[in-house]
Design an enzyme around this catalytic site. Structure first.
Site, PDB file in Angstrom:
ATOM      1  N   HIS A  32      -3.687 -10.143   4.222  1.00  0.00           N
ATOM      2  CA  HIS A  32      -5.044 -10.035   4.354  1.00  0.00           C
ATOM      3  C   HIS A  32      -5.365 -11.188   5.482  1.00  0.00           C
ATOM      4  O   HIS A  32      -4.757 -12.261   5.672  1.00  0.00           O
ATOM      5  CB  HIS A  32      -5.400 -10.380   3.254  1.00  0.00           C
ATOM      6  CG  HIS A  32      -5.908  -9.093   2.254  1.00  0.00           C
ATOM      7  ND1 HIS A  32      -6.060  -9.655   0.909  1.00  0.00           N
ATOM      8  CD2 HIS A  32      -5.778  -7.922   2.470  1.00  0.00           C
ATOM      9  CE1 HIS A  32      -5.904  -8.287   0.196  1.00  0.00           C
ATOM     10  NE2 HIS A  32      -5.870  -7.376   1.291  1.00  0.00           N
ATOM     11  N   HIS A  38      -3.775   2.075  -5.834  1.00  0.00           N
ATOM     12  CA  HIS A  38      -4.065   1.004  -5.270  1.00  0.00           C
ATOM     13  C   HIS A  38      -4.085  -0.252  -6.246  1.00  0.00           C
ATOM     14  O   HIS A  38      -4.394  -1.300  -5.952  1.00  0.00           O
ATOM     15  CB  HIS A  38      -5.386   1.061  -4.309  1.00  0.00           C
ATOM     16  CG  HIS A  38      -5.575   0.055  -3.341  1.00  0.00           C
ATOM     17  ND1 HIS A  38      -4.578   0.109  -2.239  1.00  0.00           N
ATOM     18  CD2 HIS A  38      -6.597  -0.884  -2.900  1.00  0.00           C
ATOM     19  CE1 HIS A  38      -4.731  -0.880  -1.354  1.00  0.00           C
ATOM     20  NE2 HIS A  38      -6.235  -1.676  -1.807  1.00  0.00           N
ATOM     21  N   LYS A  87      -1.530  -2.082   7.437  1.00  0.00           N
ATOM     22  CA  LYS A  87      -2.876  -1.339   7.864  1.00  0.00           C
ATOM     23  C   LYS A  87      -3.297  -2.208   8.969  1.00  0.00           C
ATOM     24  O   LYS A  87      -3.316  -3.400   9.152  1.00  0.00           O
ATOM     25  CB  LYS A  87      -3.737  -1.704   6.585  1.00  0.00           C
ATOM     26  CG  LYS A  87      -5.226  -0.943   6.951  1.00  0.00           C
ATOM     27  CD  LYS A  87      -6.057  -1.085   5.358  1.00  0.00           C
ATOM     28  CE  LYS A  87      -7.408  -0.547   5.868  1.00  0.00           C
ATOM     29  NZ  LYS A  87      -8.375  -0.923   4.653  1.00  0.00           N
ATOM     30  N   TYR A 140      -9.973  -8.746  -4.629  1.00  0.00           N
ATOM     31  CA  TYR A 140      -8.812  -7.952  -5.356  1.00  0.00           C
ATOM     32  C   TYR A 140      -8.485  -8.565  -6.757  1.00  0.00           C
ATOM     33  O   TYR A 140      -8.020  -8.166  -7.348  1.00  0.00           O
ATOM     34  CB  TYR A 140      -7.684  -7.721  -4.347  1.00  0.00           C
ATOM     35  CG  TYR A 140      -7.537  -6.829  -3.190  1.00  0.00           C
ATOM     36  CD1 TYR A 140      -6.792  -5.626  -3.397  1.00  0.00           C
ATOM     37  CD2 TYR A 140      -8.501  -6.861  -2.280  1.00  0.00           C
ATOM     38  CE1 TYR A 140      -6.507  -4.617  -2.400  1.00  0.00           C
ATOM     39  CE2 TYR A 140      -8.572  -6.070  -1.388  1.00  0.00           C
ATOM     40  CZ  TYR A 140      -7.572  -4.809  -1.312  1.00  0.00           C
ATOM     41  OH  TYR A 140      -7.563  -3.746  -0.325  1.00  0.00           O
ATOM     42  N   ARG A 190       0.837  -1.097  -0.083  1.00  0.00           N
ATOM     43  CA  ARG A 190       0.103   0.125  -0.054  1.00  0.00           C
ATOM     44  C   ARG A 190       0.898   1.028  -0.122  1.00  0.00           C
ATOM     45  O   ARG A 190       1.978   1.168   0.245  1.00  0.00           O
ATOM     46  CB  ARG A 190      -0.931  -0.034   1.327  1.00  0.00           C
ATOM     47  CG  ARG A 190      -1.704  -1.133   1.516  1.00  0.00           C
ATOM     48  CD  ARG A 190      -2.597  -1.115   2.657  1.00  0.00           C
ATOM     49  NE  ARG A 190      -3.710  -2.300   2.764  1.00  0.00           N
ATOM     50  CZ  ARG A 190      -3.252  -3.273   3.443  1.00  0.00           C
ATOM     51  NH1 ARG A 190      -2.115  -3.451   3.822  1.00  0.00           N
ATOM     52  NH2 ARG A 190      -3.818  -4.308   3.473  1.00  0.00           N
ATOM     53  N   ARG A 243      -1.788  -2.996  -6.337  1.00  0.00           N
ATOM     54  CA  ARG A 243      -1.743  -3.913  -5.475  1.00  0.00           C
ATOM     55  C   ARG A 243      -2.893  -4.880  -5.897  1.00  0.00           C
ATOM     56  O   ARG A 243      -2.513  -6.133  -5.801  1.00  0.00           O
ATOM     57  CB  ARG A 243      -2.391  -3.319  -4.220  1.00  0.00           C
ATOM     58  CG  ARG A 243      -2.271  -4.351  -2.981  1.00  0.00           C
ATOM     59  CD  ARG A 243      -2.611  -3.606  -1.592  1.00  0.00           C
ATOM     60  NE  ARG A 243      -3.154  -4.364  -0.607  1.00  0.00           N
ATOM     61  CZ  ARG A 243      -2.498  -5.052   0.121  1.00  0.00           C
ATOM     62  NH1 ARG A 243      -1.116  -5.020   0.008  1.00  0.00           N
ATOM     63  NH2 ARG A 243      -3.137  -5.661   1.245  1.00  0.00           N
TER      64      ARG A 243
END
Length: 368
Positions: A334, A308, A230, A343, A197, A311
């Site tokens: 994740h 993004h 994150k 994604y 990210r 990613r």
């Protein structure tokens, strides 16, 4: 020692004080109490401040105070934000509803005493604003902008070619910024090669690259330690180690060139950051985003693509390379496989290869 819960009315309201206009004073005390309650749950200021700002916006929109709010005001607020020239997304509407709901739950919790205070001073108390009948239902797993998608291989190459061409173009125009353009090209390539990210990328330090004894050919770039991943709400930043994969081995040359030939011209001294600015500071997430936008525009790619999407591309391409879903999930950090799946946007060619392999396995080589 106080026996009152942190954030209770008795702790934040001035005792034995008669306010000329009590309503605004009580509202301010409610917000202060809620901030204290959230701090006690280890939420950061970066999370608390936007929540308080939303409560203030809702109060300004209604022209009323929390003990006067009703479901009708909540519905009107969301309808207002969903209309107009720049309507908010459904996921944003839900976030707003949840935030306002949490504030109301705090006020209605008997441990904090706000219902009693409101009853005594105003003759009415707070009530639920959003409920099952008037709130946005979470009916689908992904509600992000459908225009956000992975880049295909040609688009990735076009993006990198455009980024590589910018330094020569800037030099030819006699403008400053050649070094920054060289850096930006390396940044974008590294983000794609490790699926990071923008904030994670900004916080990478030189020491975060490590050797991988199982892949010695990558030298000092066998893995990347992401230390500022994150975080979940109220939790510290997540850490993960991203392994360099053979299909992305070209990034080793990119990083070597950056560290040995380009970065020294920034005169970074002992600065620990991998990506530095001309003023010897850490490259910000915003600057990384601008680097992507500049390259995207130069490449003539879809303007709906954002940083993004690199990613998304990393996850999709690892899957197409044949890596197991669990490996891909661990690479990108994740917690749930379903998030990784969101994604993913594998190509028709890849799916046809899977179909062909399945048919051959079931029907033999002559299935056609």
């Amino acid at each position: 020692m106080s026996t009152h819960a942190l954030g209770s009315a008795k702790l934040v309201l001035a005792q034995n004080v008669v306010h000329i206009d009590p309503a605004p004073a009580v509202f301010e005390a409610m917000k202060e109490g809620w901030a204290r309650q959230q701090s006690a749950r280890f939420l950061r200021a970066a999370s608390i401040t936007p929540r308080l700002r939303l409560i203030e916006r809702f109060g300004e929109f209604t022209g009323q105070y929390p003990w006067q709010w009703t479901p009708a005001e909540g519905e009107a607020f969301i309808a207002h934000l969903r209309g107009g020239a720049k309507p908010i997304q459904m996921s944003t509407a839900r976030t707003y509803e949840v935030t306002i709901g949490l504030f109301i739950e705090y006020l209605m919790d008997s441990r904090y005493g706000w219902t009693e205070v409101c009853g005594e001073r105003f003759g009415e108390g707070p009530q639920a604003v959003f409920h099952e009948g008037n709130s946005v239902l979470h009916t689908i797993e992904y509600e992000g902008d459908p225009r956000r998608r992975p880049l295909d291989y040609d688009e990735v190459q076009a993006l990198f070619d455009a980024a590589d061409a910018r330094p020569a173009k800037i030099r030819g125009q006699g403008r400053k910024g050649v070094l920054a353009a060289l850096r930006d090209a390396a940044v974008l390539k590294t983000i794609y090669a490790y699926g990071t990210r923008r904030t994670e990328s900004s916080r990478v330090d030189l020491v975060d690259f490590r050797r991988n004894r199982k892949a010695p050919r990558f030298g000092n770039y066998g893995s990347l330690m992401v230390r500022f991943g994150k975080a979940s709400k109220g939790a510290p930043a997540k850490r993960r180690t991203v392994l360099t994969v053979p299909e992305m081995d070209w990034v080793v040359g990119v990083l070597q060139e950056w560290l040995s030939e380009i970065r020294p011209h920034f005169a970074p001294g002992r600065h620990p950051a991998l990506w530095v600015t001309e003023r010897v500071g850490r490259l910000s997430p915003r600057s990384i985003n601008e680097a992507f936008v500049n390259a995207r525009q130069a490449a003539g790619l879809d303007e709906d693509l954002d940083l993004h999407c690199l990613r998304h591309s990393y996850i999709t391409h690892l899957t197409e390379f044949g890596y197991p879903a669990r490996f891909v999930q661990e690479q990108v950090g994740h917690s749930h496989a379903s998030t990784t799946a969101i994604y993913m946007g594998v190509s028709n060619e890849y799916r046809n290869k899977l179909l062909e392999a399945s048919m051959k396995a079931r029907l033999g080589e002559d299935w056609e």
